[in-house]
Design a protein around this motif. Structure first.
Motif, PDB file in Angstrom:
ATOM      1  N   GLY A 121      53.157  74.557  57.191  1.00 39.28           N
ATOM      2  CA  GLY A 121      53.136  73.980  58.474  1.00 39.28           C
ATOM      3  C   GLY A 121      54.031  74.608  58.952  1.00 39.28           C
ATOM      4  N   VAL A 122      54.664  75.572  58.620  1.00 40.66           N
ATOM      5  CA  VAL A 122      55.822  76.643  59.575  1.00 40.66           C
ATOM      6  C   VAL A 122      55.003  77.893  59.885  1.00 40.66           C
ATOM      7  CG1 VAL A 122      57.609  78.064  59.542  1.00 40.66           C
ATOM      8  CG2 VAL A 122      57.730  75.902  58.240  1.00 40.66           C
ATOM      9  N   GLU A 123      54.507  78.387  61.343  1.00 43.11           N
ATOM     10  CA  GLU A 123      54.801  79.198  61.281  1.00 43.11           C
ATOM     11  C   GLU A 123      54.724  80.827  61.149  1.00 43.11           C
ATOM     12  OE1 GLU A 123      52.687  80.755  65.367  1.00 43.11           O
ATOM     13  OE2 GLU A 123      53.303  78.689  64.151  1.00 43.11           O
ATOM     14  N   GLY A 124      53.796  81.350  60.850  1.00 35.66           N
ATOM     15  CA  GLY A 124      53.885  83.079  59.764  1.00 35.66           C
ATOM     16  C   GLY A 124      53.456  83.003  58.809  1.00 35.66           C
ATOM     17  N   ARG A 125      53.899  84.324  57.993  1.00 34.68           N
ATOM     18  CA  ARG A 125      53.566  84.645  57.211  1.00 34.68           C
ATOM     19  C   ARG A 125      54.242  84.170  56.081  1.00 34.68           C
ATOM     20  NH1 ARG A 125      49.499  87.537  57.393  1.00 34.68           N
ATOM     21  NH2 ARG A 125      49.454  88.762  59.726  1.00 34.68           N
ATOM     22  N   PRO A 126      53.799  83.478  54.787  1.00 34.45           N
ATOM     23  CA  PRO A 126      54.432  82.715  53.519  1.00 34.45           C
ATOM     24  C   PRO A 126      55.550  83.524  53.064  1.00 34.45           C
ATOM     25  CG  PRO A 126      52.677  81.968  53.479  1.00 34.45           C
ATOM     26  CD  PRO A 126      52.073  82.914  54.734  1.00 34.45           C
ATOM     27  N   SER A 186      58.700  84.785  50.047  1.00 39.15           N
ATOM     28  CA  SER A 186      59.041  84.635  49.015  1.00 39.15           C
ATOM     29  C   SER A 186      59.836  83.867  48.699  1.00 39.15           C
ATOM     30  CB  SER A 186      59.734  85.488  48.214  1.00 39.15           C
ATOM     31  OG  SER A 186      58.406  86.786  47.840  1.00 39.15           O
ATOM     32  N   ALA A 187      61.275  83.985  49.517  1.00 42.44           N
ATOM     33  CA  ALA A 187      62.425  83.058  49.476  1.00 42.44           C
ATOM     34  C   ALA A 187      62.229  82.005  49.374  1.00 42.44           C
ATOM     35  CB  ALA A 187      64.060  83.558  50.048  1.00 42.44           C
ATOM     36  N   SER A 188      61.556  81.318  50.168  1.00 38.06           N
ATOM     37  CA  SER A 188      61.621  80.470  51.268  1.00 38.06           C
ATOM     38  C   SER A 188      60.304  79.598  50.147  1.00 38.06           C
ATOM     39  CB  SER A 188      60.769  80.075  52.504  1.00 38.06           C
ATOM     40  OG  SER A 188      60.243  81.308  52.921  1.00 38.06           O
ATOM     41  N   GLY A 189      59.519  80.102  49.617  1.00 40.37           N
ATOM     42  CA  GLY A 189      57.832  79.491  48.186  1.00 40.37           C
ATOM     43  C   GLY A 189      58.742  79.559  47.735  1.00 40.37           C
ATOM     44  N   GLN A 190      59.380  80.330  46.731  1.00 47.07           N
ATOM     45  CA  GLN A 190      59.767  80.411  45.289  1.00 47.07           C
ATOM     46  C   GLN A 190      61.040  78.915  45.458  1.00 47.07           C
ATOM     47  OE1 GLN A 190      61.717  84.021  44.580  1.00 47.07           O
ATOM     48  NE2 GLN A 190      59.437  84.567  44.819  1.00 47.07           N
ATOM     49  N   THR A 191      61.517  78.985  46.575  1.00 50.76           N
ATOM     50  CA  THR A 191      62.695  78.206  46.337  1.00 50.76           C
ATOM     51  C   THR A 191      61.670  76.363  46.682  1.00 50.76           C
ATOM     52  OG1 THR A 191      64.425  79.474  48.027  1.00 50.76           O
ATOM     53  CG2 THR A 191      64.230  76.581  48.118  1.00 50.76           C
ATOM     54  N   THR A 215      51.448  79.425  39.027  1.00 52.61           N
ATOM     55  CA  THR A 215      51.808  78.982  40.684  1.00 52.61           C
ATOM     56  C   THR A 215      52.198  80.664  40.923  1.00 52.61           C
ATOM     57  OG1 THR A 215      51.580  77.945  42.185  1.00 52.61           O
ATOM     58  CG2 THR A 215      53.298  77.409  41.280  1.00 52.61           C
ATOM     59  N   SER A 216      51.623  80.166  42.323  1.00 46.00           N
ATOM     60  CA  SER A 216      52.311  81.634  43.080  1.00 46.00           C
ATOM     61  C   SER A 216      52.865  80.649  44.565  1.00 46.00           C
ATOM     62  CB  SER A 216      51.223  82.311  43.330  1.00 46.00           C
ATOM     63  OG  SER A 216      51.325  83.526  44.219  1.00 46.00           O
ATOM     64  N   ASP A 217      53.384  81.800  45.481  1.00 47.21           N
ATOM     65  CA  ASP A 217      54.489  81.424  46.544  1.00 47.21           C
ATOM     66  C   ASP A 217      53.131  81.756  48.360  1.00 47.21           C
ATOM     67  OD1 ASP A 217      54.887  84.651  45.774  1.00 47.21           O
ATOM     68  OD2 ASP A 217      57.440  84.347  46.109  1.00 47.21           O
ATOM     69  N   HIS A 218      52.602  82.970  47.348  1.00 48.64           N
ATOM     70  CA  HIS A 218      51.977  83.352  48.572  1.00 48.64           C
ATOM     71  C   HIS A 218      51.023  83.863  48.138  1.00 48.64           C
ATOM     72  CE1 HIS A 218      54.055  87.233  48.077  1.00 48.64           C
ATOM     73  NE2 HIS A 218      55.314  86.238  48.259  1.00 48.64           N
ATOM     74  N   GLY A 219      49.562  84.206  49.668  1.00 45.14           N
ATOM     75  CA  GLY A 219      48.874  85.612  48.461  1.00 45.14           C
ATOM     76  C   GLY A 219      50.050  87.531  48.794  1.00 45.14           C
ATOM     77  N   ASN A 220      48.935  87.711  48.376  1.00 43.27           N
ATOM     78  CA  ASN A 220      48.805  89.350  48.661  1.00 43.27           C
ATOM     79  C   ASN A 220      48.002  90.522  48.421  1.00 43.27           C
ATOM     80  OD1 ASN A 220      50.263  91.866  49.263  1.00 43.27           O
ATOM     81  ND2 ASN A 220      52.085  91.426  48.094  1.00 43.27           N
ATOM     82  N   ILE A 221      48.277  90.121  46.520  1.00 43.11           N
ATOM     83  CA  ILE A 221      47.328  91.249  45.792  1.00 43.11           C
ATOM     84  C   ILE A 221      46.335  90.626  46.167  1.00 43.11           C
ATOM     85  CG2 ILE A 221      47.401  90.292  43.322  1.00 43.11           C
ATOM     86  CD1 ILE A 221      48.217  92.580  42.138  1.00 43.11           C
ATOM     87  N   GLU A 222      45.572  90.034  46.750  1.00 42.54           N
ATOM     88  CA  GLU A 222      44.110  89.348  46.568  1.00 42.54           C
ATOM     89  C   GLU A 222      42.981  90.302  47.790  1.00 42.54           C
ATOM     90  OE1 GLU A 222      46.019  87.835  47.462  1.00 42.54           O
ATOM     91  OE2 GLU A 222      45.692  86.527  48.900  1.00 42.54           O
ATOM     92  N   ASP A 223      44.317  90.729  48.983  1.00 38.87           N
ATOM     93  CA  ASP A 223      43.597  91.451  50.284  1.00 38.87           C
ATOM     94  C   ASP A 223      44.555  92.937  50.144  1.00 38.87           C
ATOM     95  OD1 ASP A 223      43.119  92.370  52.374  1.00 38.87           O
ATOM     96  OD2 ASP A 223      43.473  90.957  53.364  1.00 38.87           O
ATOM     97  N   LEU A 224      44.237  93.841  49.938  1.00 34.60           N
ATOM     98  CA  LEU A 224      44.641  94.542  49.660  1.00 34.60           C
ATOM     99  C   LEU A 224      44.181  95.864  50.846  1.00 34.60           C
ATOM    100  CD1 LEU A 224      45.093  96.345  46.389  1.00 34.60           C
ATOM    101  CD2 LEU A 224      46.435  95.124  46.936  1.00 34.60           C
ATOM    102  N   SER A 225      43.757  95.053  52.052  1.00 40.97           N
ATOM    103  CA  SER A 225      43.656  95.987  53.487  1.00 40.97           C
ATOM    104  C   SER A 225      44.521  95.389  54.221  1.00 40.97           C
ATOM    105  CB  SER A 225      42.787  95.448  53.906  1.00 40.97           C
ATOM    106  OG  SER A 225      42.770  93.870  54.270  1.00 40.97           O
ATOM    107  N   LEU A 226      45.324  94.474  53.871  1.00 47.92           N
ATOM    108  CA  LEU A 226      47.077  94.208  54.412  1.00 47.92           C
ATOM    109  C   LEU A 226      47.860  95.090  53.361  1.00 47.92           C
ATOM    110  CD1 LEU A 226      46.476  91.172  55.305  1.00 47.92           C
ATOM    111  CD2 LEU A 226      46.350  92.595  57.188  1.00 47.92           C
ATOM    112  N   ARG A 227      49.732  95.428  54.419  1.00 44.63           N
ATOM    113  CA  ARG A 227      50.545  95.696  53.030  1.00 44.63           C
ATOM    114  C   ARG A 227      51.390  94.143  53.040  1.00 44.63           C
ATOM    115  NH1 ARG A 227      55.154  97.145  54.248  1.00 44.63           N
ATOM    116  NH2 ARG A 227      56.038  98.509  52.390  1.00 44.63           N
ATOM    117  N   ASN A 228      51.097  93.193  54.091  1.00 40.58           N
ATOM    118  CA  ASN A 228      51.769  91.958  54.028  1.00 40.58           C
ATOM    119  C   ASN A 228      51.118  91.059  52.892  1.00 40.58           C
ATOM    120  OD1 ASN A 228      53.176  92.516  56.620  1.00 40.58           O
ATOM    121  ND2 ASN A 228      52.208  92.647  57.899  1.00 40.58           N
TER     122      ASN A 228
END
Ligand SMILES: [Zn+2]
Length: 303
Positions: free
Chosen positions: A60-65, A67-72, A246-259
């Protein structure tokens, strides 16, 4: 008695979301990627009867998820980005450390009477000799709960694993340890899990590779990790042990993005109570309460 009772393993993978099929996704068309090959709008084929819950990491928070906040959030059950007003990348800041130090899953379990708890990852001498200025959410949680850090000697005798479960990175650093196949590492983590009420394991090479946008390495890393997980599951008694990946956010499933991506992350639950646990998970904030209830209700019932 610990071996007789319930155990839970939280298997944390950094930077793994549920993406769509396509050339940007290293999981697409990859053999031997189960249980990690999960795609949007497709039923997943998950071995050992695992239940997949697409899980909201945006909270529910604007922006890309991040690590630090997701893991917390995963490690406390508190919606950390909402609490501090934004997603926080990298290592936890003071506000997140305060949340972890007061509310970590380790402390909640201890207060609930569960005391056989371990962070399965190994720390090297470097960590203690030159303590880093910034520490991970997991390290902060281990310290605040007064848990023992596993060291290389624990790994040698089969009581711990390195974040890179193959030991390759440890050997590169000059540590005298033997390489471990994904199968051997799976046996070790299964043994650690069955000897504790609660075990946490953290893997983050997926996130690094996602940022590097390197398809070939991504495929190798995912295959090896998937083999490790299948062997782990094959060595566990899933009548007694619950595994939550589980995971904290997506990343490796889309290598077209660096983010990082905005995708949901897969939470996969294995074990006797998998359906009941899966039914209560919607966001990353639901992981810790589900684990605490699973273990403390058992603790009360057997007291
Ligand atoms: Zn992350």
């Amino acid at each position: 008695m610990e071996n007789e009772s319930r155990s839970v393993l939280l298997f944390f993978i950094d930077g793994l979301g549920i993406g769509t099929r396509g050339p940007q996704n290293p999981l697409d068309g990859l053999d031997d990627a189960a249980p990690l090959a999960i795609f949007q709008n497709e039923p997943a084929d998950v071995p050992f009867e695992g239940v997949v819950v697409p899980t909201d990491a945006r909270l529910g928070v604007e922006g890309r998820p991040q690590s630090a906040s997701g893991q917390t959030t995963i490690l406390t059950g508190i919606n950390a980005p909402a609490a501090i007003g934004s997603h926080k990348q990298g290592f936890p800041n003071q506000a997140l450390l305060d949340i972890i130090r007061e509310h970590s899953i380790f402390l909640q379990l201890k207060h609930g009477g569960v005391d056989s708890i371990t962070f399965a990852n190994t720390y090297t001498k470097n960590f203690f000799a030159r303590r880093p200025r910034w520490i991970s959410a997991t390290t902060a949680a281990v310290e605040a709960a007064g848990l023992r850090f596993n060291v290389v000697e624990d790994l040698r005798v089969g009581r711990a694993i390195f974040h890179d479960f193959t030991n390759a990175l440890l050997i590169e650093r000059g540590e005298a340890v033997s390489p471990r196949s994904p199968e051997e590492a799976g046996e070790v983590l299964a043994s650690v899990t069955q000897n504790h009420s609660f075990t946490l394991y953290e893997y983050f090479i997926t996130d690094k590779v996602g940022h590097q946008q390197d398809h070939e390495t991504a495929r190798k890393v995912i295959s090896s990790l998937a083999g490790f997980i299948r062997c782990l599951l094959g060595n566990l008694n899933l009548e007694k042990t619950t595994v939550i990946l589980t995971s904290d956010h997506g990343n490796i499933e889309d290598l077209s993005l660096r983010n990082h991506t905005l995708n949901p992350v897969p939470t996969i639950v294995w074990g006797k109570d998998r359906k009941a646990i899966a039914a209560r998970i919607e966001t990353l904030a639901d992981i810790t309460p589900a684990i605490v209830d699973t273990l403390t209700i058992t603790a009360k019932a057997s007291a």
